[in-house]
Structures are given as C-alpha cells and as structure tokens.
Design a protein around this motif. Sequence first.
Motif, short mmCIF file in Angstrom:
data_model
loop_
_atom_site.label_atom_id
_atom_site.label_comp_id
_atom_site.label_asym_id
_atom_site.label_seq_id
_atom_site.Cartn_x
_atom_site.Cartn_y
_atom_site.Cartn_z
N LYS A 68 7.44 34.20 73.86
CA LYS A 68 6.76 32.96 74.18
C LYS A 68 5.40 32.86 73.49
O LYS A 68 5.00 31.80 73.01
CB LYS A 68 6.57 32.83 75.70
CG LYS A 68 7.87 32.58 76.46
CD LYS A 68 8.50 31.27 76.08
CE LYS A 68 9.78 31.01 76.85
NZ LYS A 68 10.43 29.74 76.45
N ASN A 69 4.70 33.98 73.43
CA ASN A 69 3.41 33.99 72.75
C ASN A 69 3.58 33.73 71.25
O ASN A 69 2.80 32.99 70.63
CB ASN A 69 2.70 35.33 72.97
CG ASN A 69 2.03 35.42 74.33
OD1 ASN A 69 1.42 34.46 74.78
ND2 ASN A 69 2.15 36.56 74.98
N GLU A 71 6.07 32.12 69.87
CA GLU A 71 6.46 30.72 69.73
C GLU A 71 5.25 29.80 69.86
O GLU A 71 5.13 28.80 69.13
CB GLU A 71 7.50 30.37 70.78
CG GLU A 71 8.07 28.97 70.65
CD GLU A 71 9.13 28.66 71.70
OE1 GLU A 71 9.69 27.55 71.67
OE2 GLU A 71 9.38 29.54 72.56
N HIS A 72 4.36 30.15 70.77
CA HIS A 72 3.14 29.35 70.96
C HIS A 72 2.30 29.35 69.68
O HIS A 72 1.78 28.29 69.26
CB HIS A 72 2.34 29.92 72.13
CG HIS A 72 1.23 29.05 72.60
ND1 HIS A 72 0.01 28.98 71.94
CD2 HIS A 72 1.14 28.18 73.66
CE1 HIS A 72 -0.78 28.14 72.58
NE2 HIS A 72 -0.12 27.63 73.62
N GLU A 73 2.16 30.49 69.05
CA GLU A 73 1.38 30.59 67.82
C GLU A 73 2.05 29.81 66.69
O GLU A 73 1.37 29.14 65.89
CB GLU A 73 1.21 32.05 67.43
CG GLU A 73 0.31 32.84 68.38
CD GLU A 73 0.16 34.29 67.97
OE1 GLU A 73 0.70 34.66 66.90
OE2 GLU A 73 -0.48 35.05 68.70
N LEU A 75 3.95 27.24 66.94
CA LEU A 75 3.77 25.82 67.20
C LEU A 75 2.38 25.35 66.77
O LEU A 75 2.22 24.21 66.29
CB LEU A 75 3.99 25.52 68.69
CG LEU A 75 5.45 25.52 69.15
CD1 LEU A 75 5.53 25.42 70.67
CD2 LEU A 75 6.22 24.37 68.52
N SER A 76 1.39 26.21 66.94
CA SER A 76 0.03 25.85 66.51
C SER A 76 -0.01 25.58 65.01
O SER A 76 -0.63 24.60 64.55
CB SER A 76 -0.96 26.96 66.86
OG SER A 76 -1.05 27.12 68.26
N HIS A 97 5.38 21.01 74.08
CA HIS A 97 6.14 22.25 74.25
C HIS A 97 5.20 23.43 74.48
O HIS A 97 5.51 24.36 75.24
CB HIS A 97 7.02 22.49 73.02
CG HIS A 97 8.02 23.58 73.21
ND1 HIS A 97 8.81 23.69 74.34
CD2 HIS A 97 8.36 24.65 72.43
CE1 HIS A 97 9.59 24.75 74.25
NE2 HIS A 97 9.33 25.35 73.10
N GLN A 98 4.05 23.42 73.83
CA GLN A 98 3.05 24.47 74.05
C GLN A 98 2.61 24.50 75.51
O GLN A 98 2.44 25.58 76.10
CB GLN A 98 1.84 24.26 73.14
CG GLN A 98 1.99 24.85 71.75
CD GLN A 98 0.68 24.81 71.00
OE1 GLN A 98 -0.14 23.89 71.17
NE2 GLN A 98 0.46 25.80 70.15
N ILE A 101 5.14 26.22 77.55
CA ILE A 101 5.06 27.67 77.36
C ILE A 101 3.90 28.25 78.15
O ILE A 101 4.02 29.29 78.81
CB ILE A 101 4.92 28.01 75.86
CG1 ILE A 101 6.21 27.65 75.12
CG2 ILE A 101 4.59 29.49 75.67
CD1 ILE A 101 6.12 27.82 73.61
N GLU A 102 2.76 27.58 78.10
CA GLU A 102 1.58 28.07 78.80
C GLU A 102 1.80 28.10 80.31
O GLU A 102 1.20 28.93 81.01
CB GLU A 102 0.38 27.19 78.45
CG GLU A 102 -0.08 27.36 77.00
CD GLU A 102 -1.08 26.30 76.60
OE1 GLU A 102 -1.48 25.48 77.47
OE2 GLU A 102 -1.46 26.26 75.41
N LEU A 221 -4.46 34.49 72.74
CA LEU A 221 -4.26 33.10 73.13
C LEU A 221 -5.54 32.27 72.99
O LEU A 221 -5.48 31.05 72.80
CB LEU A 221 -3.77 33.04 74.59
CG LEU A 221 -2.35 33.56 74.82
CD1 LEU A 221 -2.03 33.53 76.32
CD2 LEU A 221 -1.33 32.71 74.08
#
Length: 223
Positions: A68-69, A71-73, A75-76, A97-98, A101-102, A221
């Motif tokens: 998830k982390n 994927e979050h990066e 997406l950024s 979507h971020q 995830i958060e 994060l």
Amino acid sequence: MTEGLSSRVSRIISGGLNAILDAVEDAAPDAIMEQSIREIDDAIEEVRTELGRVIATKHLANKKLSDKNSEHEELSDKIEIALGQKREDLAETAVSHQLDIEAQIPVLEQSIAEAAEQERELEGYIAALQARKREMKEELQHFRQARQASAVKTSDGGTEASVERGVSNATKTFERVMERQTGLGSGGMTAPKTAAQLQELEALARQNRVSERLAAIKTRLNK
C-alpha cells in the motif's frame, strides 16, 4: 491466543491440585507427573502452532502495508504526470485512491501491532511451559531417587532408623513435588518468573524494532 488455550496453559503453569490428590490416593505420583509432562509437551506444540499462525498473519499484514505504501508513492508520481498533461480528471482519481489507501494504513498498522503483542504473549507461554517442564522432570527424578534409596535400605535389612530416614526422604521429596505442582511453597514459580523477565526484555527489544519501522514508514509518507 484463544481463551481455551490460554486457560489450559495457565492451569498447567499453576498446577493441578486434584491430580496430585488422586496420585496420593492411587499411590502413583510418578505416573501422574509423567502424564503432566506429556500434557506440557502437547500444550507447547499447540502454542507453537498458534504462534506460527500469528507470525504468518503479521507477515501478510506487513507485506500488504508495504504494498500500500508503494502504491501510494507510485500514485504521487502519476498525479504529477497527469497534471503535467493537463489531465486533472486522472489526477483527481489518483488522489481519491490515495485517500483510500491512507485510510487503510492505520488499520494495517494496528493489525501488525496486535499480532506482535500476541507473538510476545505466545513466546512467553512457551518459555513458561518449558520452565515448568524442567521443574517437573527434576522433581520426578528426585522423587524416584528417594524412593529407590528407601527401597535399597529396606531390602538390605537396615535398622528401623534407616527405614525411617528413607521414608522421610521420600516424603519430603514428594512434598516438594506437591508444592511445585500446586504452585504452593517458596520456590515453585522461580523459573516462570525468570521466563517472565526474559519475556519482558524481549518485548522491549521487539517494541523498539516496531517503533523504528513505524517511524521509517511515517518519515517516508511525510516526504
């Protein structure tokens, strides 16, 4: 750990008074002790099985958190690309979507923390059970040695005083067995206390590792 397993381990550690009273009545304390030792082995195996399940759960939660982390990066980076291409609609979808995830990350972190706590608890139970097993095996050996010594003195036609000494030794040893088995007496729980201290030390070290990992995640994060 399930409540049933926890109760079973607690009962083994504290000892079973009824079992010892039955042993006295049947004049077979060594057989009862042997059965108790086998029960400890079974309980250790059961706790280890549960420990394996908890470790696997923690591993999966850690992997999902890492995914998830990542994927979050990713997406950024994609948000920046979308904005650079004037595709605000795509950037908005990525941001949405971020946020999803958060919202999941604290839940995963809590699952990891709970699994780590269960892992420490189960490891502590294993240490206490192993300590209890060592105590019982030692007392069983002492009991048998005292009984053999008494039998030898009696068969050799010793004096009444020798017989009395043998019986006294056997009685004192068995009394120690009862103290260990019932949890009464001054020395019955020495080894479990030591195990508890070692467990606390391991808990401090493990909590430090957990804190370092969480700090690293939060730093990543917040970049």
